[in-house]
Write an enzyme that holds these catalytic residues in place. Structure first.
Site, PDB file in Angstrom:
ATOM      1  N   CYS A  20      -2.250   8.886   3.131  1.00 12.93           N
ATOM      2  CA  CYS A  20      -1.875   8.361   1.812  1.00 12.93           C
ATOM      3  C   CYS A  20      -2.940   8.623   0.758  1.00 12.93           C
ATOM      4  O   CYS A  20      -2.635   8.645  -0.436  1.00 12.93           O
ATOM      5  CB  CYS A  20      -1.580   6.869   1.893  1.00 12.93           C
ATOM      6  N   GLU A  43       0.867  -1.179   0.000  1.00 11.58           N
ATOM      7  CA  GLU A  43       0.000   0.000   0.000  1.00 11.58           C
ATOM      8  C   GLU A  43       0.899   1.223   0.000  1.00 11.58           C
ATOM      9  O   GLU A  43       1.503   1.555   1.019  1.00 11.58           O
ATOM     10  CB  GLU A  43      -0.929  -0.010   1.222  1.00 11.58           C
TER      11      GLU A  43
END
Length: 478
Positions: free
Chosen positions: A258, A224
């Site tokens: 993020c 990720e």
């Protein structure tokens, strides 16, 4: 907690990692397919860990950041963790069910099915920006799937990392869940271990190193990674409402997310209106910055220097910097004043690197297709945000761009949709998790065929001079 300072300074040795991995692998061999009651018990203990220690968790994270909004920690980390655990507890038995599949005609009357089998030992590498949620979310997926888990916490959140390690040791046996502490040397050693699956959350650059280390053991990975998530604004929206949504996402955890909106693409004629609206919204959200309990700090001086370098580089290359708040930056403070950046070009650092802070570049376009072309010329992002009410434009974006996820007329909140997979694509990540997709990521989908006592397999046996196999194949082909 007593002894915290000593615990913070301790590093997990390579020998301790090896012993923990060996212990967990042996425990997996003793019980390779934990019953639902065992899995439920582990997730219930994880739920209790989060709920019973939420105040200590908030305080530790706040201290690690210098200051982070405790309301944000409670909502975005504690609540999100609790909801994800509860979702798994409610649904994991359904996810465990064997799945019937049709058998191939040549094998009739065979029966086919899929069994979701625990992989064994899962490694999880946790970043610093949401250290609780990004530990718990993959942990609950791995536990619900019946695995043992080893976790490497970030050295940039030492107090929370130490607290979490102590709590895990209280609520779990080390052969169930083990937490490792330490810096980059421990992280490198951790990534090189022979896990049955490794999940890493962090930067693309470090993700490459993790994938390289995992490849030595042929360890499958979920990465990720983030990247530059674009926001496209169309000309049919209320610019102030859009600004509120974008600035919420950009300034939550002061941009250290993020999936935060990284930059904005908008019609040229709307740029000034957006800047006015953005300043108004920032003042409404945060009347003050330095003394505001809702506004968080950039985590450390290293990140502050990086963001300052982006601003200076943009300025040197002709960009215009627009403070979105009247309060000046306090000397030595890491509560950074939010800035919009216009006249940006691709050669600027602010457009080359993931920002991870309260800087918002604005790029103008003359046509919707130009905006789509810009997105598609660049690396595939973790998230894409679109603001429009035009159904044709929505379908155009959904079908002609690639990203980990999309939110239409909003930002970021797709992450907490438990029935949606979460993950990147290309440079923004490999694989996905959350909910059932997380359960499947940490499971081996094992295909099983049950042959009947009476079957036609003999038709495929040699010798084949009698032509039975060819006639059967021709019959099936038609």
């Amino acid at each position: 907690m007593a002894g915290m300072d000593k615990f913070i300074e301790s590093n997990t040795s390579v020998e301790a990692l090896d012993l923990a991995l060996m212990s967990q692998k042996e425990d997996h061999l003793r019980d390779p397919y934990p019953e639902p009651s065992v899995r439920r018990d582990r997730m219930t203990r994880l739920l209790a860990l989060v709920k019973e220690n939420s105040e200590e968790i908030e305080n530790a994270i706040c201290e690690d950041f210098g200051y982070r909004s405790k309301d944000e920690t409670y909502a975005f980390e504690v609540l999100s963790s609790v909801e994800e655990i509860r979702h798994a507890i409610k649904n994991f038995k359904k996810w465990m069910r064997r799945e019937k599949r049709p058998a191939a005609l040549m094998t009739w009357p065979a029966r086919a099915e899929i069994i979701r089998q625990p992989l064994g030992v899962v490694g999880i590498m946790v970043p610093w920006n949401y250290p609780l949620y990004l530990a718990v979310s993959p942990l609950v997926g791995a536990l619900s799937a019946g695995n043992r888990v080893m976790i490497k916490m970030s050295e940039y959140t030492p107090r929370f990392s130490a607290l979490f390690a102590q709590l895990i040791a209280i609520y779990f046996a080390p052969q169930e869940v083990f937490v490792a502490l330490g810096g980059s040397d421990v992280a490198q050693a951790f990534a090189s271990k022979g896990f049955d699956h490794l999940l890493f959350t962090g930067s693309t650059a470090v993700g490459r190193q993790v994938m390289r280390a995992a490849a030595e053991n042929l360890t499958p990975v979920t990465l990720e990674l983030g990247g530059k998530s674009p926001t496209i604004i169309c000309d049919d929206v209320d610019i102030e409402k859009v600004a509120r949504s974008i600035l919420f996402g950009k300034l939550a955890n002061v941009g250290q997310t993020c999936v935060a909106p990284d930059y904005v693409l908008l019609p040229a004629q709307m740029e000034q209106a957006f800047l006015v609206a953005a300043r108004k919204v920032v003042h409404e959200f945060y009347p003050t910055l330095e003394c505001n309990p809702d506004y968080s700090c950039v985590i450390n001086e290293r990140q502050m220097r990086r963001l300052a370098r982006y601003v200076q580089d943009a300025t040197d290359k002709g960009a215009a910097i627009h403070p979105l708040h009247d309060e000046k930056q306090h000397a030595g403070s890491r509560k950074m004043v939010p800035l919009a950046v216009t006249r940006v070009t691709d050669g600027m650092l602010v457009m080359c690197e993931e920002i991870f802070g309260p800087l918002l570049p604005l790029l103008t376009y003359s046509s919707f297709e130009e905006a789509l072309a810009y997105v598609n010329r660049h690396a595939k992002p973790l998230a894409l945000y679109l603001f429009t009410h035009d159904k044709l434009r929505i379908e155009r974006v959904l079908n002609h761009t690639a990203s980990g996820g999309v939110v239409v007329n909003g930002v970021m909140l797709h992450v907490i949709q438990h029935d949606l997979p979460f993950g990147g694509v290309g440079p923004s990540g490999v694989g996905q998790y959350h909910g059932k997709e997380g359960f499947d990521t940490f499971s081996k989908l094992k295909g099983v065929m049950h042959q009947r006592a009476l079957n036609g397999a003999f038709l495929m046996y040699p010798p084949r001079s009698n032509g039975r196999l060819r006639r059967l194949a021709k019959f099936i082909i038609g």
